[in-house]
Design a protein around this motif. Sequence first.
Motif, PDB file in Angstrom:
ATOM      1  N   THR A 252     -48.865 -12.312 -34.025  1.00  0.00           N
ATOM      2  CA  THR A 252     -50.109 -11.749 -33.348  1.00  0.00           C
ATOM      3  C   THR A 252     -51.021 -13.295 -32.920  1.00  0.00           C
ATOM      4  OG1 THR A 252     -50.268 -10.203 -34.994  1.00  0.00           O
ATOM      5  CG2 THR A 252     -52.295 -10.575 -33.915  1.00  0.00           C
TER       6      THR A 252
ATOM      7  N   ASP B 151     -46.809  -6.571 -29.707  1.00  0.00           N
ATOM      8  CA  ASP B 151     -46.802  -7.141 -30.880  1.00  0.00           C
ATOM      9  C   ASP B 151     -46.352  -6.220 -31.967  1.00  0.00           C
ATOM     10  OD1 ASP B 151     -47.589  -8.739 -33.040  1.00  0.00           O
ATOM     11  OD2 ASP B 151     -49.634  -8.450 -33.013  1.00  0.00           O
TER      12      ASP B 151
ATOM     13  N   THR C 194     -50.633  -6.674 -39.338  1.00  0.00           N
ATOM     14  CA  THR C 194     -50.206  -5.779 -37.858  1.00  0.00           C
ATOM     15  C   THR C 194     -49.388  -4.605 -38.416  1.00  0.00           C
ATOM     16  OG1 THR C 194     -50.161  -7.593 -36.598  1.00  0.00           O
ATOM     17  CG2 THR C 194     -49.390  -5.637 -35.536  1.00  0.00           C
TER      18      THR C 194
END
Length: 380
Positions: free
Chosen positions: A202, A245, A222
Amino acid sequence: MSNRHREEVILVIRKNDRENLDEILAVTREAGFEPKHVIEVSNVDSTCYLTYGKLTRVKYIIRNNQINKLCIYDQLKPRQFSCLMKELGVEVIDKVILILRVFQMHAGSREAMLQIELARLIHELPIIREWIRRSKLGELPGFLSSGRYAIDYQYAHMRRRIARIREELEELRVKRERERERRKDSGWIHIAIIGYTNAGKTTLFNALTKLNKPTGTEMFTTLSPKTYAINVCKDIGNDKVVLVDTIGFIKDLPLEIVEAFKAVLEEIKYSDILLLVIDISKRKELIINEIESVLNILHNVGIEGKPTIVALNKIDLINKENGVVQQIIDEVREYLLKRNINLHSIIAISAYYGLNIDVLKESLCQAVQQLKNSETKYTF
Ligand SMILES: Nc1nc2c(ncn2[C@@H]2O[C@H](COP(=O)(O)OP(=O)(O)OP(=O)(O)O)[C@@H](O)[C@H]2O)c(=O)[nH]1
Ligand SMILES: [Mg+2]
């Protein structure tokens, strides 16, 4: 979570996971537990997981330390769960439940929450089924002090909930697929940032997009994929790519969890180029182990052969004088070629300090151009 708020537990690990102990302790702590005793096991009992000697030891610790949870960093079979709970009278948590607890703390989207709940229900259903079977045979009392009918009811309720979550996730998946197709139709190339948890994916996504998505030292920051369009080629104004991502991987991520996160993996599956981020500030053996874990998961879900750019991240933490970085580059290249990875390039960067990000962008641009050229070659 501070030490004070963590519940004390006994942690059981496999002896051959010893080299991974730091990571296991981190997962356990992030799940909200403080391992007060760590017990290594080399043999596993098929009925009760712990062999007689270890079981006696755990009983002794529980009795003398008022600990009422046992965490086992392994995947338990339903019968091992019920045997342990019957023998010890405490709650038993295995690796799947532990990782899902960590996921739960980071679940920011409805999709991630549903995926976690689904994985938990799928994991717990056979355990409850086993418990019902054994309590009907008169071997056990009700499940965690509920009566037989209560547990039958709970079982039926769980099955209905699983069906409902699957439906909702399918709707979300179809929606995501439509979005992806729309992006694809516009001719945009997709680059998925993948890698081990905490590698800096990230941070790199933010460096490339100038966004400010949450990053952190905890694992699994994430959980749902983020997408953003950027320009990787300086001179070609409209030649944008979509950067994705994704969720971080971990060693031997249980397959049940991988399956629950199908939608996330699809973002990787349908991407054109992989940007594999590796934290090279770790011990050398761990670097290769982490790459191996990521490649194994990709292999298990059938993601292979995509052009791959490798970003060796966190070079700011490495002493550059003695050629360590070059040595790591060589070893990583050798390993990736051995695994038949379609390797485009390896670039050492610091996503946090923005070192070599321009070089990485050039490489991404080249890979995009190559892909476009090969596509036009085969389009009639
Ligand atoms: N020193 C240093 N730290 C970095 C660098 N890149 C990332 N980090 C740190 O590493 C930690 C993890 O970064 P993230 O970007 O959240 O990692 P991630 O791979 O997205 O992690 P998950 O989403 O949890 O899988 C954070 O504390 C970052 O600040 C770097 O180049 N140098
Ligand atoms: Mg992340």
